[in-house]
Motif scaffolding. Sequence first.
Motif, mmCIF file in Angstrom:
data_model
loop_
_atom_site.group_PDB
_atom_site.id
_atom_site.type_symbol
_atom_site.label_atom_id
_atom_site.label_comp_id
_atom_site.label_asym_id
_atom_site.label_seq_id
_atom_site.Cartn_x
_atom_site.Cartn_y
_atom_site.Cartn_z
ATOM 1 N N GLY A 137 3.793 -5.020 3.274
ATOM 2 C CA GLY A 137 4.959 -4.642 2.630
ATOM 3 C C GLY A 137 4.590 -3.371 1.413
ATOM 4 N N GLY A 138 3.549 -2.726 1.713
ATOM 5 C CA GLY A 138 3.360 -1.241 1.300
ATOM 6 C C GLY A 138 2.303 -0.734 2.097
ATOM 7 N N VAL A 139 1.561 0.315 1.246
ATOM 8 C CA VAL A 139 0.788 1.287 2.097
ATOM 9 C C VAL A 139 -0.741 1.498 1.623
ATOM 10 C CG1 VAL A 139 1.444 3.111 0.501
ATOM 11 C CG2 VAL A 139 0.595 3.673 2.628
ATOM 12 N N HIS A 140 -1.663 1.089 2.626
ATOM 13 C CA HIS A 140 -2.927 1.181 2.352
ATOM 14 C C HIS A 140 -3.391 2.649 2.640
ATOM 15 C CE1 HIS A 140 -3.080 -3.257 2.553
ATOM 16 N NE2 HIS A 140 -2.162 -3.061 3.556
ATOM 17 N N PHE A 141 -4.319 3.164 1.826
ATOM 18 C CA PHE A 141 -4.862 4.308 2.039
ATOM 19 C C PHE A 141 -6.418 4.303 1.481
ATOM 20 C CE2 PHE A 141 -3.081 5.186 -1.981
ATOM 21 C CZ PHE A 141 -4.011 5.599 -2.943
ATOM 22 N N VAL A 142 -7.194 5.268 2.054
ATOM 23 C CA VAL A 142 -8.704 5.206 1.976
ATOM 24 C C VAL A 142 -9.226 6.399 1.247
ATOM 25 C CG1 VAL A 142 -10.815 4.826 3.141
ATOM 26 C CG2 VAL A 142 -8.921 3.958 3.870
ATOM 27 N N SER A 143 -9.852 6.281 0.366
ATOM 28 C CA SER A 143 -10.949 7.570 0.170
ATOM 29 C C SER A 143 -12.384 7.162 0.583
ATOM 30 C CB SER A 143 -10.837 7.636 -1.482
ATOM 31 O OG SER A 143 -11.979 8.683 -1.717
ATOM 32 N N SER A 144 -12.784 8.094 1.326
ATOM 33 C CA SER A 144 -13.863 7.886 2.320
ATOM 34 C C SER A 144 -15.101 7.885 1.679
ATOM 35 C CB SER A 144 -14.028 8.777 3.647
ATOM 36 O OG SER A 144 -12.721 8.459 4.532
ATOM 37 N N GLN A 186 -13.237 3.649 -1.126
ATOM 38 C CA GLN A 186 -12.628 2.920 -1.868
ATOM 39 C C GLN A 186 -11.146 2.662 -0.971
ATOM 40 O OE1 GLN A 186 -11.384 5.706 -5.032
ATOM 41 N NE2 GLN A 186 -12.468 4.412 -6.412
ATOM 42 N N VAL A 187 -10.737 1.552 -0.789
ATOM 43 C CA VAL A 187 -9.372 1.379 -0.368
ATOM 44 C C VAL A 187 -8.428 0.787 -1.394
ATOM 45 C CG1 VAL A 187 -8.506 -0.030 1.577
ATOM 46 C CG2 VAL A 187 -10.861 0.402 1.600
ATOM 47 N N TRP A 188 -7.350 1.534 -1.351
ATOM 48 C CA TRP A 188 -6.198 1.227 -2.093
ATOM 49 C C TRP A 188 -4.992 0.760 -1.496
ATOM 50 C CZ3 TRP A 188 -6.905 2.421 -7.377
ATOM 51 C CH2 TRP A 188 -7.910 3.109 -7.994
ATOM 52 N N PHE A 189 -4.126 0.016 -2.368
ATOM 53 C CA PHE A 189 -2.848 -0.455 -2.035
ATOM 54 C C PHE A 189 -1.815 -0.077 -2.771
ATOM 55 C CE2 PHE A 189 0.286 -3.706 -1.770
ATOM 56 C CZ PHE A 189 0.732 -3.717 -0.461
ATOM 57 N N TYR A 190 -0.553 0.539 -2.259
ATOM 58 C CA TYR A 190 0.444 0.801 -3.287
ATOM 59 C C TYR A 190 1.776 -0.015 -2.921
ATOM 60 C CZ TYR A 190 4.460 3.204 -5.160
ATOM 61 O OH TYR A 190 5.445 3.436 -5.872
ATOM 62 N N ASP A 191 1.953 -0.725 -3.922
ATOM 63 C CA ASP A 191 3.182 -1.757 -3.769
ATOM 64 C C ASP A 191 4.339 -0.722 -4.023
ATOM 65 O OD1 ASP A 191 5.193 -3.533 -3.834
ATOM 66 O OD2 ASP A 191 3.999 -4.958 -4.854
ATOM 67 N N PRO A 192 5.489 -0.358 -3.358
ATOM 68 C CA PRO A 192 6.476 0.221 -3.689
ATOM 69 C C PRO A 192 7.397 -0.532 -4.635
ATOM 70 C CG PRO A 192 6.624 -0.059 -1.448
ATOM 71 C CD PRO A 192 5.219 -0.455 -1.672
ATOM 72 N N ARG A 193 7.553 -1.632 -4.253
ATOM 73 C CA ARG A 193 8.608 -2.612 -4.912
ATOM 74 C C ARG A 193 8.145 -2.558 -6.349
ATOM 75 N NH1 ARG A 193 7.987 -7.518 -1.058
ATOM 76 N NH2 ARG A 193 5.578 -6.704 -1.116
ATOM 77 N N ARG A 194 6.984 -2.806 -6.805
ATOM 78 C CA ARG A 194 6.358 -2.917 -8.461
ATOM 79 C C ARG A 194 5.846 -1.511 -8.712
ATOM 80 N NH1 ARG A 194 1.673 -5.713 -8.027
ATOM 81 N NH2 ARG A 194 1.822 -6.125 -10.258
ATOM 82 N N ALA A 195 5.952 -0.459 -8.088
ATOM 83 C CA ALA A 195 5.426 0.900 -8.389
ATOM 84 C C ALA A 195 3.895 0.606 -9.059
ATOM 85 C CB ALA A 195 6.235 1.537 -9.273
ATOM 86 N N ARG A 196 3.214 -0.031 -8.538
ATOM 87 C CA ARG A 196 1.984 -0.417 -8.913
ATOM 88 C C ARG A 196 0.738 0.088 -7.798
ATOM 89 N NH1 ARG A 196 1.427 -1.996 -14.381
ATOM 90 N NH2 ARG A 196 -0.300 -3.092 -13.817
ATOM 91 N N ASP A 205 7.155 3.866 5.710
ATOM 92 C CA ASP A 205 8.094 2.486 5.421
ATOM 93 C C ASP A 205 9.250 2.274 6.115
ATOM 94 O OD1 ASP A 205 9.525 0.590 3.908
ATOM 95 O OD2 ASP A 205 9.178 1.303 2.016
ATOM 96 N N PRO A 206 9.040 1.230 7.031
ATOM 97 C CA PRO A 206 9.897 0.907 8.049
ATOM 98 C C PRO A 206 11.339 0.548 7.543
ATOM 99 C CG PRO A 206 8.530 -1.117 8.013
ATOM 100 C CD PRO A 206 8.040 0.136 6.954
ATOM 101 N N TYR A 207 11.286 0.308 6.129
ATOM 102 C CA TYR A 207 12.542 -0.326 5.310
ATOM 103 C C TYR A 207 13.298 0.543 4.737
ATOM 104 C CZ TYR A 207 9.864 -4.482 6.671
ATOM 105 O OH TYR A 207 9.134 -5.450 7.365
ATOM 106 N N ARG A 208 12.558 1.521 4.044
ATOM 107 C CA ARG A 208 13.226 2.592 3.309
ATOM 108 C C ARG A 208 13.172 4.222 3.806
ATOM 109 N NH1 ARG A 208 9.997 -0.840 0.814
ATOM 110 N NH2 ARG A 208 10.473 -2.206 -0.904
ATOM 111 N N GLY A 209 12.147 4.290 4.768
ATOM 112 C CA GLY A 209 11.962 5.406 5.423
ATOM 113 C C GLY A 209 11.164 6.589 4.758
ATOM 114 N N VAL A 210 10.683 6.216 3.567
ATOM 115 C CA VAL A 210 9.734 6.948 2.663
ATOM 116 C C VAL A 210 8.469 7.157 3.577
ATOM 117 C CG1 VAL A 210 8.374 7.271 0.718
ATOM 118 C CG2 VAL A 210 10.568 6.145 0.814
ATOM 119 N N VAL A 211 7.842 8.377 3.550
ATOM 120 C CA VAL A 211 6.531 8.748 4.429
ATOM 121 C C VAL A 211 5.767 9.092 3.278
ATOM 122 C CG1 VAL A 211 5.615 10.404 5.928
ATOM 123 C CG2 VAL A 211 8.113 9.740 5.988
ATOM 124 N N TYR A 212 4.437 8.215 3.832
ATOM 125 C CA TYR A 212 3.513 8.586 2.755
ATOM 126 C C TYR A 212 2.256 9.295 3.297
ATOM 127 C CZ TYR A 212 5.555 4.932 -0.154
ATOM 128 O OH TYR A 212 6.345 4.199 -0.967
#
Length: 465
Positions: A330-337, A352-362, A227-234
């Motif tokens: 504004g979030g992180v995409h990740f894949v379950s192949s 599956q392709v998922w999107f995690y929105d850290p601002r909404r924790a969804r 995350d280039p704004y908060r520095g969190v590493v996923y």
Amino acid sequence: MNLSRRSLLAAASVSFAGSLGVLFAGAGAGAGAGPRSKGAGTGTGTAAPVSGRGYGPLVADPAGLLDLPAGFTYRVLSRAGDPLRSGEGTVPGNFDGMAAFDAGQGRVRLVRNHENRTTAALRVPPVEGLTYDPYALGGCTLLDLDPAGRVTSERVALAGTAVNCAGGRTPWNTWLSCEETEDRAGTAGYTRDHGYVFEVDPADPRRSGAVPLTAMGRFAHEAVAVDPYRGVVYETEDAFIEPFGLFYRFLPARPLGGLGSLRAGGELEALRVPGLANLAVVDEPGAEFPVEWVPVPDPSASGTPIRLQDFGPGGITHAQKLEGCYWGDGGVHFVSSYSRTGEGAPADHHGQVWFYDPRRARLRLDVVFGPAADVQLPGDSPDNICLAPDGGLMVCEDGGGAQYVFGVTPGGEVYPMAHNADDIGKPGAPEWGEFAGVTFSPDARTMYVNAYTPGTTFAVTGPWR
């Protein structure tokens, strides 16, 4: 959006709600060639008209290396087994994840992973000050390119690591190289524990050395996104055997602190979706879930692999084959192949392709593929992904036989961009492996991509939009 080789271009115009990155992360998986014409080698003729489906049909390469659209050309930058220009030994094999960095004055530096196991024929040569475990054969190499795109140096950037698969770049322009293994010291001849992330400084690898970022966890790492704004590493965990992998976030003690800051430690947490033990059972695109982040009891996995540890009464959420992970929108995409009930998963899907929105924790499911879809997704799932110059994406296919790099337009249309030889099995033809490590130069004029085996790094130039 599930695509077969036969139906790629017919299905390419299908639109889907969600981000462009999400559309493409699944659309290229296991798909095959679109139109392909015979002719001018690497495509050095007049550029074909650009349609909504990319750059036109692929032109067969007489050299049998890389088919590209007309108007595009390639240069082979590096091949496994050739001498390293540094004199440190030979170029290692099993080319995987890669990133391109601005070296100033039109020059480019490429950092390239080598996914070497203990059986690798061409190891990363051990170099003093850059070697973690002399009995491990993986690591990274570094290529310097001049403004004309010619290789001026090629040398070891990290050695003595194991099964370096993908990774990710940091906002401070270093490369995080991921070990996709959990092997301990004393296993397979290793003298040190493995399963870590290592930071590589492309400007001067000796500044980064060979130091495992232990606080980020010891597991079968696949990829990371910062995350280039908060520095969190996923972080994704590529575990295809039950119990399956987890999705993690690392909260650095010194977020966005620059080279070496991740060594200062931090907290590792795993994703929990309350009431959902495995992501595979979700099959409705657009479904959203509130999430919790649970501290990992023992990030070093000193006695028990992390995915087997006790996360308390609520348990933890697993997924089979977590791979691609990237930051965007504004979030992180990740894949379950994929997910397979025959391997112990609770449901089947082809990705599956998922999107995690850290601002909404969804957490939101954006795309799911097969097996009940009208158009099936054969073969293996997508692997490395990067942004393309037109605002779309490029993805590497990871399957059997000849492979493809696919693009997607900003409108969500999928097209073939590159293809390795159709001559599999013919005398003298290379036995190609997957494409990997797709990335673009800082000026967006060159696409770099690896053939996993036989290890080959290509530079592709042409009329990029």
